[in-house]
Design an enzyme around this catalytic site. Structure first.
Site, PDB file in Angstrom:
ATOM      1  N   HIS A  82       1.802   4.855   6.444  1.00 27.66           N
ATOM      2  CA  HIS A  82       1.493   5.507   5.157  1.00 27.66           C
ATOM      3  C   HIS A  82       1.766   7.000   5.270  1.00 27.66           C
ATOM      4  CE1 HIS A  82      -0.920   1.769   5.277  1.00 27.66           C
ATOM      5  NE2 HIS A  82      -0.451   1.671   4.055  1.00 27.66           N
ATOM      6  N   ASP A 139      -1.969   5.559  12.228  1.00 25.93           N
ATOM      7  CA  ASP A 139      -1.219   5.156  11.041  1.00 25.93           C
ATOM      8  C   ASP A 139       0.062   5.984  10.928  1.00 25.93           C
ATOM      9  OD1 ASP A 139      -0.190   4.548   8.578  1.00 25.93           O
ATOM     10  OD2 ASP A 139      -2.054   4.850   7.457  1.00 25.93           O
ATOM     11  N   SER A 167       0.814  -1.212   0.000  1.00 29.41           N
ATOM     12  CA  SER A 167       0.000   0.000   0.000  1.00 29.41           C
ATOM     13  C   SER A 167       0.853   1.269   0.000  1.00 29.41           C
ATOM     14  CB  SER A 167      -0.942  -0.002   1.205  1.00 29.41           C
ATOM     15  OG  SER A 167      -0.218  -0.293   2.385  1.00 29.41           O
TER      16      SER A 167
END
Ligand SMILES: *[C@@H]1O[C@H](CO)[C@@H](O)[C@H](O)[C@H]1NC(C)=O
Ligand SMILES: *[C@@H]1O[C@H](CO)[C@@H](O)[C@H](O)[C@H]1NC(C)=O
Ligand SMILES: *[C@@H]1O[C@H](CO)[C@@H](O)[C@H](O)[C@H]1NC(C)=O
Ligand SMILES: *[C@@H]1O[C@H](CO)[C@@H](O)[C@H](O)[C@H]1NC(C)=O
Ligand SMILES: *[C@@H]1O[C@H](CO)[C@@H](O)[C@H](O)[C@H]1NC(C)=O
Length: 427
Positions: free
Chosen positions: A405, A402, A159
């Site tokens: 990312h 997170d 990702s």
């Protein structure tokens, strides 16, 4: 929802990065000595970096510390372009960002759309990378599309690889919107066509780069990795692409069983006492070896294979699933932190395999280049979504912070500055 969970449920066991960032010169020196003693590869790598400069240089010799075994190819690149674009600092750039969550809503993946989810500060978008010895131009979408006219580019990885593709789509959207020409319904792997420029960009979802199966229905997150076998989902299609950007990382923290030659050879965090713990660095290196072998077995590939090196996460005060978070609001200076521990080991494992693949590729006329983002991103603890990757009322027991990312717009837009600069040198 589902995608987010898959992306994020890696079993990261990494210990906390030292939050004390003031490094005494003596400690640094000792550290460097140790590193250079035990990891000659690190010493070696800056000289093989693809680099750029506006200055032309005729008589630049490698610095005195240059090891004598630097290969001719690397030396040639270094002499021609006497600037390591990956050595530098983040400096303020009030003109950024070059797109917003409103102008590029269609491409930004929700969980990286930090402004949509209420991130209160915007300074994290307002930095650019300044190499010490030259300039790295800000991404110019028209120039990029002219360079890649009639060509294609594939991102292979997880990702975070997709995160970079979405940044690229946003940066290019000033000039042209692409058409989704994906053949498969799989949301994880998309193909986009820029019809006016005859340029195709795609991402292939392959977080381990190699063939994978779920090891045991009882333990669905325990994967079996076939470390010497291709992941056909991308290796069978990659010949259609001119340029490939390979990356991987955070999935290797998870528990897994490792197979070679179809035999169980070891594992990582598995409970079976009879199976050798080989650790993630082992599988990480092997996975890149196999991925590069797939590229090097291509016939007539004219493009460039980039290794986009590991992008460190920035959990502090706890692991990802134990309350860890990333709350810093500005970049580090390069003297305020250093690559160490797991980040350093992963980086070295992949660069080691890159070196082997690069020299093998040289014999076959294939180009390998390092998109050497590890140190640069280590300096950006401020660029992650943290809690701004979802609505605040989302269930906090299933939604972790997170720090893996990157917000869009955000620091990884710079990866595409590098990409354009490197393509510009080569094409
Ligand atoms: C890092 O370098 C800056 C100058 O770029 C200097 O002002 C600062 O004191 C240095 N910090 C450390 C921890 O050495
Ligand atoms: C973009 O972010 C702003 C906050 O900066 C928010 O109000 C708006 O709804 C967001 N737009 C989209 C399309 O996500
Ligand atoms: C687009 O690029 C492909 C690959 O280079 C080429 O075969 C094709 O002829 C091009 N199409 C147009 C319309 O230029
Ligand atoms: C471990 O190996 C031993 C000897 O090969 C065997 O007897 C035993 O059943 C194995 N245990 C497990 C849990 O597989
Ligand atoms: C949050 O998720 C947990 C685990 O799935 C569940 O047990 C709990 O009931 C949920 N809480 C809310 C408020 O939805």
């Amino acid at each position: 929802m589902k995608v987010h969970f898959i992306d994020f449920s890696y079993g990261k066991q990494k210990t906390l990065q030292n939050t004390s960032i003031v490094v005494l010169a003596g400690v640094v020196l000792t550290f460097l000595t140790i590193v250079f003693l035990y990891y000659p590869l690190l010493l070696d790598y800056p000289f093989s970096l693809i680099s750029s400069s506006s200055q032309s240089s005729s008589s630049i010799l490698p610095p005195p510390s240059s090891p004598s075994n630097v290969r001719e190819e690397s030396r040639r690149v270094d002499v021609k372009k006497n600037c390591n674009i990956f050595a530098g600092e983040w400096i303020p750039n009030p003109e950024a960002p070059y797109y917003t969550n409103d102008t590029c809503e269609w491409a930004i993946y929700d969980h990286q759309n930090c402004m949509k989810y209420g991130r209160p500060d915007s300074d994290f978008m307002k930095w650019r990378w300044k190499p010490n010895d030259c300039e790295l131009p800000i991404f110019d979408p028209s120039k990029f599309l002219d360079l890649v006219k009639g060509k294609s580019l594939a991102f292979v990885g997880d990702s975070v690889a997709r995160n970079q593709m979405q940044s690229l789509l946003c940066l290019l959207s000033k000039v042209e919107y692409p058409v989704d020409v994906s053949k498969s319904p799989d949301e994880q792997s998309r193909t986009w066509q820029y019809t006016n420029h005859n340029f195709t960009v795609a991402n292939f979802w392959s977080p381990y780069l190699v063939k994978v199966s779920e090891a045991d229905p009882m333990f669905p997150s325990l994967f079996s990795l076939y470390l010497d076998e291709f992941d056909d989902s991308w290796t069978s299609k990659i010949h259609e692409f001119d340029h490939v950007i390979i990356s991987a990382g955070h999935w290797f923290f998870r528990p897994a069983k490792y197979f070679e030659d179809n035999q169980l050879v070891g594992c990582h965090y598995c409970t079976d006492k009879n199976v050798t713990e080989l650790g993630m660095y082992y599988s990480y290196g092997k996975a890149f070896r196999t991925a590069f072998r797939a590229i090097n077995s291509l016939k007539n590939s004219k493009g460039i294979t980039f290794l986009r090196t590991f992008a460190p996460s920035h959990f502090e005060n706890g692991e990802w699933n134990k309350g860890g978070d990333c709350v810093r609001r500005k970049p580090f200076k390069s003297n305020e932190t250093r690559l160490s521990g797991t980040d350093l080991e992963l980086y070295m494992a992949q660069v080691r395999e890159f070196k082997v693949a690069e020299s093998e590729g040289l014999k076959r006329g294939l180009k390998f280049r390092l998109l050497d983002t590890t140190n640069i991103m280590l300096l950006r603890p401020d660029g992650h979504p943290s809690q701004y990757g979802h609505l605040p009322e989302a269930n906090t027991t299933t939604w972790h912070r997170d720090c893996v990312h990157w917000c869009l717009p955000g620091p990884i837009d710079t990866w595409n500055d590098f990409l354009l600069e490197m393509l510009n040198i080569e094409l």
